[in-house]
Design a protein around this motif. Sequence first.
Motif, mmCIF file in Angstrom:
data_model
loop_
_atom_site.group_PDB
_atom_site.id
_atom_site.type_symbol
_atom_site.label_atom_id
_atom_site.label_comp_id
_atom_site.label_asym_id
_atom_site.label_seq_id
_atom_site.Cartn_x
_atom_site.Cartn_y
_atom_site.Cartn_z
ATOM 1 N N ALA A 1 0.831 -1.202 0.000
ATOM 2 C CA ALA A 1 0.000 0.000 0.000
ATOM 3 C C ALA A 1 0.867 1.253 0.000
ATOM 4 C CB ALA A 1 -0.939 -0.008 1.207
ATOM 5 N N PRO A 2 1.621 1.504 -1.077
ATOM 6 C CA PRO A 2 2.426 2.729 -1.139
ATOM 7 C C PRO A 2 1.526 3.960 -1.006
ATOM 8 C CG PRO A 2 2.945 1.245 -2.957
ATOM 9 C CD PRO A 2 1.719 0.708 -2.310
ATOM 10 N N CYS A 3 2.015 4.973 -0.287
ATOM 11 C CA CYS A 3 1.186 6.140 -0.002
ATOM 12 C C CYS A 3 1.966 7.420 -0.283
ATOM 13 C CB CYS A 3 0.734 6.115 1.460
ATOM 14 S SG CYS A 3 -0.361 7.469 1.922
ATOM 15 N N LEU A 4 1.351 8.328 -1.014
ATOM 16 C CA LEU A 4 1.927 9.645 -1.266
ATOM 17 C C LEU A 4 1.642 10.531 -0.058
ATOM 18 C CD1 LEU A 4 3.256 11.784 -3.079
ATOM 19 C CD2 LEU A 4 0.992 12.222 -4.058
ATOM 20 N N LEU A 5 2.655 10.779 0.770
ATOM 21 C CA LEU A 5 2.471 11.590 1.970
ATOM 22 C C LEU A 5 2.562 13.075 1.693
ATOM 23 C CD1 LEU A 5 4.453 9.685 4.749
ATOM 24 C CD2 LEU A 5 2.020 9.576 4.198
ATOM 25 N N ARG A 6 3.387 13.454 0.721
ATOM 26 C CA ARG A 6 3.547 14.880 0.423
ATOM 27 C C ARG A 6 3.821 15.059 -1.053
ATOM 28 N NH1 ARG A 6 8.551 18.178 3.002
ATOM 29 N NH2 ARG A 6 9.681 17.117 1.341
ATOM 30 N N PRO A 7 2.998 15.826 -1.777
ATOM 31 C CA PRO A 7 3.328 16.136 -3.164
ATOM 32 C C PRO A 7 4.525 17.057 -3.226
ATOM 33 C CG PRO A 7 1.390 17.359 -2.481
ATOM 34 C CD PRO A 7 1.733 16.434 -1.351
ATOM 35 N N GLY A 8 5.282 16.982 -4.299
ATOM 36 C CA GLY A 8 6.490 17.795 -4.406
ATOM 37 C C GLY A 8 7.037 17.785 -5.811
#
Length: 333
Positions: free
Chosen positions: A188-195
């Motif tokens: 379950a990879p998760c994008l914690l912060r866009p950048g």
Amino acid sequence: MTRRLDATPSGIATAASILRAGGLVAFGTETVYGLGADASQPQAVARIFEAKNRPRFNPLISHFAHAQAAFTQVVPNAMAHRLAQAFWPGPLTLILPRAPACCISDLAADGLSSLAVRVPANAAARALLEQVDRPIAAPSANRSGRISPVDAAHVLEELEGRIDAVLDSGPCMVGVESTVVDLTDPQAPCLLRPGGVTLEELQAICPHIRLPQTNSDVLPHSPGRLISHYAPHLPVRLNALHAQADEALLAFGAPRPTEAPLVWNLSENGNLEEAAARLFTGLRTLDHQARALGLERIAVSPIPQHGLGRAIQDRLNRAAAPRPQDGVEDAAP
């Protein structure tokens, strides 16, 4: 007094010597300037918190010269290798389980069983990391909760006399911090912060990446996750179609007639890469000049919600969030 070192072999060697001795050196990356300390020395890491007045309840990103060095400190999975191959060196941070032989201090990791690691693309930063040959913890080189610095002058404005040196490699090219992806659960990879790496670019490698359910956790896995962040002194009003006479305007796109007495345009031709690179300088400039003029707020034009627009909007949402009395968080490159 803080030394300003040129990004020459001599300046890089001096910066590396300071870091190995437990000192603090700010250095440019492709995203923003980071405030570096040897992540294996708890006292050196503690100096980061002291210099920044930074609360100690979220982890620091550790920086490395190459992926092989980063992966000695964590337990990489197949997706970590794929993302590293695609985006390192570059503006991507990976959250992974700590390796049994990890040398990074608990203070830098905030006592978590995971670590945030990345390999920056800036040539001077990588040369510095290569010479130090140790993990370098580095949040953004500014006072906690303030606007992230994108050139050496911004660093000195915030931290003159509080750190040992700044390695001046010129303006940062990306201008927003690294994208942060949590890979502690490989299913379950998760994008914690866009950048600096966009969601679309990530999805091309990792189609099943998900977005977090909340903006903030009690013990966040990643820097840059608390709501009130990137804050100028003046309040920020988002998605402003028209600016008022008592507002400075952070504009985007073709100039329009406005009552605002002070305007900074992120990109007159609507280029999101240009807007990202100019975001923190624009906020800082408007904040200083607007207060001098007696203005009350900073109004912000709508930003497109695709590509780097998501990262820009994420920073603006945090800049506009209600301000806590204390305990704000700072960014990380």
